[in-house]
Scaffold this motif. Structure first.
Motif, short mmCIF file in Angstrom:
data_model
loop_
_atom_site.label_atom_id
_atom_site.label_comp_id
_atom_site.label_asym_id
_atom_site.label_seq_id
_atom_site.Cartn_x
_atom_site.Cartn_y
_atom_site.Cartn_z
N LEU A 1 0.82 -1.22 0.00
CA LEU A 1 0.00 0.00 0.00
C LEU A 1 0.86 1.27 0.00
O LEU A 1 0.48 2.26 -0.64
N ASN A 2 1.97 1.24 0.70
CA ASN A 2 2.87 2.41 0.70
C ASN A 2 3.39 2.67 -0.71
O ASN A 2 3.44 3.82 -1.16
N HIS A 3 3.75 1.62 -1.42
CA HIS A 3 4.25 1.78 -2.79
C HIS A 3 3.13 2.24 -3.72
O HIS A 3 3.34 3.12 -4.57
N VAL A 4 1.96 1.66 -3.56
CA VAL A 4 0.82 2.03 -4.40
C VAL A 4 0.45 3.50 -4.19
O VAL A 4 0.11 4.21 -5.14
N LYS A 5 0.52 3.96 -2.95
CA LYS A 5 0.24 5.38 -2.67
C LYS A 5 1.22 6.27 -3.43
O LYS A 5 0.82 7.29 -4.02
N HIS A 6 2.47 5.88 -3.45
CA HIS A 6 3.49 6.62 -4.21
C HIS A 6 3.14 6.63 -5.70
O HIS A 6 3.23 7.66 -6.37
N LEU A 7 2.71 5.48 -6.23
CA LEU A 7 2.33 5.40 -7.64
C LEU A 7 1.12 6.29 -7.92
O LEU A 7 1.08 6.99 -8.94
N ALA A 8 0.14 6.26 -7.02
CA ALA A 8 -1.06 7.09 -7.19
C ALA A 8 -0.69 8.57 -7.20
O ALA A 8 -1.24 9.35 -7.99
N ILE B 1 5.97 -5.50 -6.26
CA ILE B 1 6.42 -4.12 -6.48
C ILE B 1 7.45 -4.06 -7.60
O ILE B 1 7.39 -3.19 -8.48
N ARG B 2 8.41 -4.99 -7.58
CA ARG B 2 9.45 -5.01 -8.62
C ARG B 2 8.82 -5.22 -10.00
O ARG B 2 9.12 -4.49 -10.95
N ILE B 3 7.90 -6.19 -10.12
CA ILE B 3 7.25 -6.47 -11.40
C ILE B 3 6.33 -5.32 -11.79
O ILE B 3 6.27 -4.94 -12.97
N LEU B 4 5.64 -4.75 -10.83
CA LEU B 4 4.73 -3.63 -11.09
C LEU B 4 5.48 -2.44 -11.68
O LEU B 4 5.05 -1.86 -12.70
N ASP B 5 6.58 -2.08 -11.08
CA ASP B 5 7.36 -0.95 -11.58
C ASP B 5 7.86 -1.21 -13.00
O ASP B 5 7.82 -0.32 -13.86
N SER B 6 8.30 -2.42 -13.27
CA SER B 6 8.76 -2.79 -14.60
C SER B 6 7.61 -2.75 -15.61
O SER B 6 7.77 -2.25 -16.73
N THR B 7 6.45 -3.24 -15.21
CA THR B 7 5.28 -3.25 -16.10
C THR B 7 4.83 -1.83 -16.42
O THR B 7 4.50 -1.52 -17.58
N ILE B 8 4.84 -0.96 -15.44
CA ILE B 8 4.47 0.44 -15.68
C ILE B 8 5.43 1.08 -16.68
O ILE B 8 4.99 1.79 -17.61
N LEU B 9 6.71 0.83 -16.53
CA LEU B 9 7.69 1.37 -17.48
C LEU B 9 7.44 0.84 -18.90
O LEU B 9 7.53 1.59 -19.88
N GLN B 10 7.11 -0.44 -19.02
CA GLN B 10 6.82 -1.02 -20.34
C GLN B 10 5.59 -0.38 -20.96
O GLN B 10 5.60 -0.04 -22.16
N ILE B 11 4.54 -0.21 -20.18
CA ILE B 11 3.31 0.42 -20.70
C ILE B 11 3.60 1.85 -21.15
O ILE B 11 3.16 2.28 -22.21
N LYS B 12 4.35 2.58 -20.35
CA LYS B 12 4.69 3.97 -20.70
C LYS B 12 5.51 4.02 -21.98
O LYS B 12 5.30 4.89 -22.82
N ALA B 13 6.44 3.09 -22.13
CA ALA B 13 7.29 3.07 -23.33
C ALA B 13 6.45 2.76 -24.58
O ALA B 13 6.65 3.39 -25.63
#
Length: 166
Positions: free
Chosen positions: A57-64, A151-163
């Motif tokens: 949740l702490n990481h998700v809050k940062h993403l939000a 969290i590790r996979i989530l951050d990587s997936t977000i970068l892929q979607i953005k790219a």
């Protein structure tokens, strides 16, 4: 760029459903016991956090806060409208009691989560039965086991979607 939406499952990702449910149905296979756990015992209001929920949740809050749209996507586990309404009420109360501010979305079963899949959506769920249909419908799925790995996979997936959508 289209907004990225992150969907978080409740049971097994945020809330420890199994720990509470085995008190009512040790074999986890009796639909009548599941109904009683919802209707009589208000199980979804009693759930503890998973051991590493706060880390996630702490990481998700940062993403939000950085522009990722976050929502809850959870199954009521039934097609019965009365039981479903009670599960929905309990899950909403649980989210509020735990200070989780994200909009809840409710489906009747695992497969219905795939209706939320888009090329810019991510589902974090502990069930392969939710992840596989979500991916098949064009979304991104992360099979949750522990927060640090998610969290590790989530951050990587977000970068892929953005790219892809840059």
């Amino acid at each position: 760029m289209k907004t990225i939406t992150l969907y978080l499952d409740m049971d097994g990702v945020l809330a420890d459903f199994h720990k509470e449910y085995v008190k009512y149905d040790p074999d986890k296979s009796d639909r009548k016991k599941f109904r009683a756990s919802v209707m009589d015992h208000k199980i979804f209001e009693k759930l503890d956090f998973m051991p590493d929920t706060q880390e996630l949740l702490n990481h998700v809050k940062h993403l939000a806060n950085s522009g990722i749209h976050v929502e809850i996507l959870t199954s009521m586990g039934t097609h019965d409208p009365i039981q479903g309404a009670e599960a929905k009420r309990q899950k909403t109360a649980w989210l509020q009691a735990h200070g989780i501010p994200y909009k809840p979305n409710f489906v009747r079963n695992k497969q219905e989560k795939s209706a939320y899949a888009t090329p810019t959506s991510i589902l974090v769920d502990d069930s392969p039965g939710c992840i596989s249909p979500f991916i098949e419908k064009g979304g991104h799925g992360i099979l949750h086991h522990k927060a640090s790995e998610t969290i590790r996979i989530l951050d990587s997936t977000i970068l892929q979607i953005k790219a892809i959508n840059a």
